[in-house]
Design a protein around this motif. Structure first.
Motif, mmCIF file in Angstrom:
data_model
loop_
_atom_site.group_PDB
_atom_site.id
_atom_site.type_symbol
_atom_site.label_atom_id
_atom_site.label_comp_id
_atom_site.label_asym_id
_atom_site.label_seq_id
_atom_site.Cartn_x
_atom_site.Cartn_y
_atom_site.Cartn_z
ATOM 1 N N ASN A 107 6.151 5.095 13.382
ATOM 2 C CA ASN A 107 7.415 4.794 13.012
ATOM 3 C C ASN A 107 7.329 3.567 11.521
ATOM 4 O O ASN A 107 8.162 2.658 10.796
ATOM 5 N N GLN A 108 6.073 4.494 10.881
ATOM 6 C CA GLN A 108 5.361 2.604 9.758
ATOM 7 C C GLN A 108 6.532 2.938 8.484
ATOM 8 O O GLN A 108 6.916 1.585 8.041
ATOM 9 N N GLN A 109 7.226 4.277 8.474
ATOM 10 C CA GLN A 109 7.968 4.080 7.434
ATOM 11 C C GLN A 109 9.150 3.440 6.828
ATOM 12 O O GLN A 109 8.963 2.775 6.068
ATOM 13 N N PRO A 110 9.736 4.038 8.003
ATOM 14 C CA PRO A 110 11.373 2.518 8.501
ATOM 15 C C PRO A 110 10.453 1.406 8.206
ATOM 16 O O PRO A 110 11.926 0.829 7.580
ATOM 17 N N PHE A 111 10.110 0.777 8.833
ATOM 18 C CA PHE A 111 9.648 -0.508 9.310
ATOM 19 C C PHE A 111 9.263 -1.100 8.029
ATOM 20 O O PHE A 111 9.562 -2.235 7.238
ATOM 21 N N GLU A 112 8.753 0.056 6.559
ATOM 22 C CA GLU A 112 7.778 -0.745 5.895
ATOM 23 C C GLU A 112 9.078 -0.351 4.659
ATOM 24 O O GLU A 112 9.269 -1.579 3.398
ATOM 25 N N ALA A 113 10.240 0.270 4.932
ATOM 26 C CA ALA A 113 11.719 0.548 3.833
ATOM 27 C C ALA A 113 12.073 -0.841 4.573
ATOM 28 O O ALA A 113 12.787 -1.305 3.424
ATOM 29 N N ALA A 114 12.382 -1.825 5.512
ATOM 30 C CA ALA A 114 12.208 -2.233 5.766
ATOM 31 C C ALA A 114 12.464 -3.488 5.595
ATOM 32 O O ALA A 114 13.241 -4.833 5.326
ATOM 33 N N LEU A 166 3.612 0.131 22.078
ATOM 34 C CA LEU A 166 3.894 -0.718 21.237
ATOM 35 C C LEU A 166 3.170 -0.103 19.806
ATOM 36 O O LEU A 166 4.623 0.311 18.735
ATOM 37 N N HIS A 167 2.145 -0.561 20.356
ATOM 38 C CA HIS A 167 1.788 0.403 18.746
ATOM 39 C C HIS A 167 1.473 1.141 18.622
ATOM 40 O O HIS A 167 1.749 1.611 17.155
ATOM 41 N N GLY A 168 1.621 1.866 18.989
ATOM 42 C CA GLY A 168 1.917 3.528 18.826
ATOM 43 C C GLY A 168 3.129 3.812 18.250
ATOM 44 O O GLY A 168 2.564 4.269 17.166
ATOM 45 N N PHE A 169 4.174 3.233 18.858
ATOM 46 C CA PHE A 169 5.589 3.444 18.721
ATOM 47 C C PHE A 169 5.287 3.163 16.286
ATOM 48 O O PHE A 169 6.398 3.322 15.539
#
Lengths: 120, 407
Positions: free
Chosen positions: B191-198, B184-187
């Protein structure tokens, strides 16, 4: 001098006499050394027990001559250094029980020990 | 006196002297004849009870009234009334209780005549009683061992079960949760960028950190549980060991079929096993063991266990502090009854406080010790009817183990 069964000075008298003198006494005398070996067995004693004097001398009285005395009432008493006691007892004239009075005599100052036997 | 009469007289005097009590009496108890031994045995009782000594019934009335009844009830004109029977007599003798054992045979000779043959068998009887008591004690001792053996067996079974249970827990302790968290941590990181955008970068970072923290915690917990379980497994192994030794000990008590063991070869084998470790620590071994050392009766494997343990202790102690001469000295001598072995090390040694506790269950001065090693050693040596002692002059002064083993 009148010598009686219960005389106080009997032991001293016996020690001072010749063995043959004992045959004059009216009661039985067994003279032993302090190991219980018979030194003299007087006539009267032979009459009471049916044991011949010649047969008795040199034998252990309590074991070989009168095993009936080999218990704490008689033989054991001679372990004491000083002894002067009278008691009623039974002897066997061969196998016939005979009521007797015994006097047990022993003293540290005398060489022999004695058993006196009186039939009653 | 003719020869028949002489014979008869001789016979009678033999009867008078035989070492067994003999009494001839009328069926009313009055004594007709009695031999010397009879008087020797009965006279003290007649006197103590103040009896005339002329009638057996007076005495029997007190010490064995049932015998009178048996004589009176015996109807035939002749025959055996009692054949070698035993009788216990209890009498009060001047306040002291006296117990005597008699054996007797009663024979009806003719219509009115009864003969009584008897002896005092107190000493024999007492000896027999002593033997019986000794046998009984031995039997109790034996049953104690059997009981202990049973208990040890039960505990052994329980321990095996417990070990299996802990093993199962260990198997269940999979790292699946931890693996999930890690992926989960790796995932999330990938996908840090989309999460940051959201949800914004601060919240994303916090979330990723939190997941990483949970994973790390989980990892630590798993490791801790793992080490606890390993420790438990170690303790179970020790308990099993102790049980095995105790069983051995009981076996040793029950049977004496131990084999002869050459101590010299046991020591050599033990050293050979730990030699690599000793060499690595630069420890020198010095040995003085006579070739003609007599064998001892024992269990080779168990004795080897002891020597290995002692050598291990010595080498660990030597390695525990810096010093010049690192060595273990083994000396064996024989005496008339035993083989004596001393194992001296140049290790750290111990003080009186530690000395007093060396053989206490659970006591250890080591960082990783269980406190069971020396106790085991002593149990093993004692099961060989030997002794084990440890001496030290104090810290940094080294230590010496002294063993004696019965030949």
């Amino acid at each position: 001098m009148e010598i009686e069964f219960s005389s106080k000075s009997l032991l001293t008298w016996l020690e001072s006499q010749q063995n043959s003198m004992y045959d004059e006494l009216p009661f039985g005398v067994v003279k032993m050394n302090k190991n219980g070996i018979v030194v003299y067995y007087n006539k009267q004693e032979s009459t009471i027990t049916g044991v011949d004097s010649g047969m008795a001398v040199g034998k252990n009285f309590f074991v070989q001559i009168a095993p009936c005395t080999n218990n704490f009432m008689v033989a054991e008493k001679y372990k004491l250094a000083e002894l002067d006691e009278e008691l009623n007892y039974l002897f066997t004239y061969v196998t016939t029980p005979t009521k007797v009075k015994l006097r047990l005599l022993k003293s540290a100052e005398h060489w022999h020990q004695y058993m006196l036997v009186h039939k009653y | 006196m003719n020869s028949t009469e002489q014979q008869l007289q001789k016979m009678i005097s033999i009867i008078n002297q035989i070492p067994t009590g003999f009494v001839e009496m009328n069926t009313d108890g009055s004594i007709l004849q009695m031999n010397a031994k009879g008087i020797q045995l009965l006279m003290p009782m007649f006197t103590m009870l103040q009896l005339s000594g002329t009638n057996m019934y007076e005495l029997l009335q007190v010490i064995a009234p049932e015998i009178i009844i048996r004589i009176q009830k015996f109807e035939p004109d002749s025959g055996i009334i009692a054949q070698q029977e035993n009788h216990k007599v209890e009498m009060d003798m001047g306040g002291q209780k006296m117990i005597r054992y008699f054996y007797y045979t009663i024979y009806k000779v003719e219509a009115n005549i009864v003969s009584f043959v008897f002896d005092d068998i107190t000493e024999l009887q007492e000896k027999e009683n002593q033997i019986r008591e000794a046998l009984q004690e031995k039997a109790i001792e034996q049953s104690k061992f059997e009981m202990a053996s049973g208990i040890l067996h039960d505990i052994g079974n329980a321990v095996v079960g417990f070990g299996a249970y802990i093993n199962r827990i260990k198997r269940h302790l999979t790292y699946s949760d931890l693996n999930t968290l890690n992926s989960l941590h790796g995932f999330l990181e990938k996908n840090q960028q989309p999460f940051e955008a959201a949800i914004g970068s601060a919240k994303t970072k916090a979330m990723i950190d939190m997941i990483a923290g949970i994973a790390e915690n989980q990892q630590k917990n798993a490791e801790a549980a793992d080490s606890i379980i390993s420790e438990q497994m170690g303790i179970i192994a020790h308990i099993s060991d102790i049980l095995a030794i105790q069983r051995q000990y009981i076996k040793g008590q029950q049977t004496e079929d131990r084999e002869k063991v050459n101590i010299r070869s046991v020591i050599n084998d033990s050293i050979a096993m730990i030699l690599p470790a000793l060499t690595k620590k630069h420890i020198v071994i010095q040995m003085d063991i006579p070739l003609d050392l007599p064998p001892v009766k024992g269990d080779k494997t168990r004795l080897m266990q002891v020597f290995l343990n002692l050598f291990k202790n010595a080498s660990e102690s030597i390695d525990s502090f810096e010093h010049e001469e690192k060595k273990i000295t083994i000396i064996a001598i024989k005496t008339a009854e035993s083989v004596n072995i001393s194992i001296a090390d140049s290790g750290y040694g111990f003080d009186d406080d530690i000395a007093n506790n060396l053989f206490t269950r659970g006591f250890t001065s080591k960082d990783t010790g269980s406190g069971l090693g020396l106790l085991n050693c002593r149990s093993i040596i004692e099961s060989h009817q030997g002794t084990l002692e440890l001496h030290s002059d104090g810290f940094t002064k080294g230590a010496t183990a002294l063993l004696t083993l019965k030949i």
